[in-house]
Design a protein around this motif. Sequence first.
Motif, PDB file in Angstrom:
ATOM      1  N   GLY A 107       0.808  -1.219   0.000  1.00  0.00           N
ATOM      2  CA  GLY A 107       0.000   0.000   0.000  1.00  0.00           C
ATOM      3  C   GLY A 107       0.839   1.266   0.000  1.00  0.00           C
ATOM      4  N   ARG A 108       0.224   2.323   0.468  1.00  0.00           N
ATOM      5  CA  ARG A 108       0.890   3.615   0.540  1.00  0.00           C
ATOM      6  C   ARG A 108       2.019   3.566   1.564  1.00  0.00           C
ATOM      7  N   GLU A 163       2.346   5.231   4.228  1.00  0.00           N
ATOM      8  CA  GLU A 163       1.811   5.195   5.595  1.00  0.00           C
ATOM      9  C   GLU A 163       1.424   3.773   5.995  1.00  0.00           C
ATOM     10  N   GLN A 164       0.902   3.026   5.038  1.00  0.00           N
ATOM     11  CA  GLN A 164       0.517   1.646   5.325  1.00  0.00           C
ATOM     12  C   GLN A 164       1.746   0.765   5.558  1.00  0.00           C
TER      13      GLN A 164
END
Length: 147
Positions: free
Chosen positions: A7-8, A10-11
């Motif tokens: 994911g991103r 942050e993920q």
Amino acid sequence: MIKLCQGRAEQKAMAQDALNRWWWPSLMMFGPPDADSVHSAQSALWKIKILSNDELRQRFVDQTVPQADYLGIKMPDPLLKWNEQRGHYDFGPIDWEEFHNVIKGNGPCNRDRLRTRVQAWEDGAWVREAALAYAEKRAAKAMKEAA
């Protein structure tokens, strides 16, 4: 973990944070080192355990490190390295003081766990009281019928 790591940023950071928090407790969950394990020998004799705490821990490390590498996250152990001679990963020392503190009830969640347990006991008081009253009533009826 795969979804988080794909994911991103942050993920992926969430996945790394989870690994950082749970790596050492995960190694502790196999129990103390074989030399310090009170029940391991007896458990092996009774065939409750086929592998020792240290063997299980080593297997876990050997299987988990390649998974972390695949996911692109870094193991939170600066001493972790592949040992060609042994054919296993070497890892840093485990802080068994933390393990023993948690077992003695001094863990980070112990107050919450005890508070919940006390609340459950208090919430169940009416059930215990009702059961006791019913038992007393049945006993009194049985004595009356027997007389």
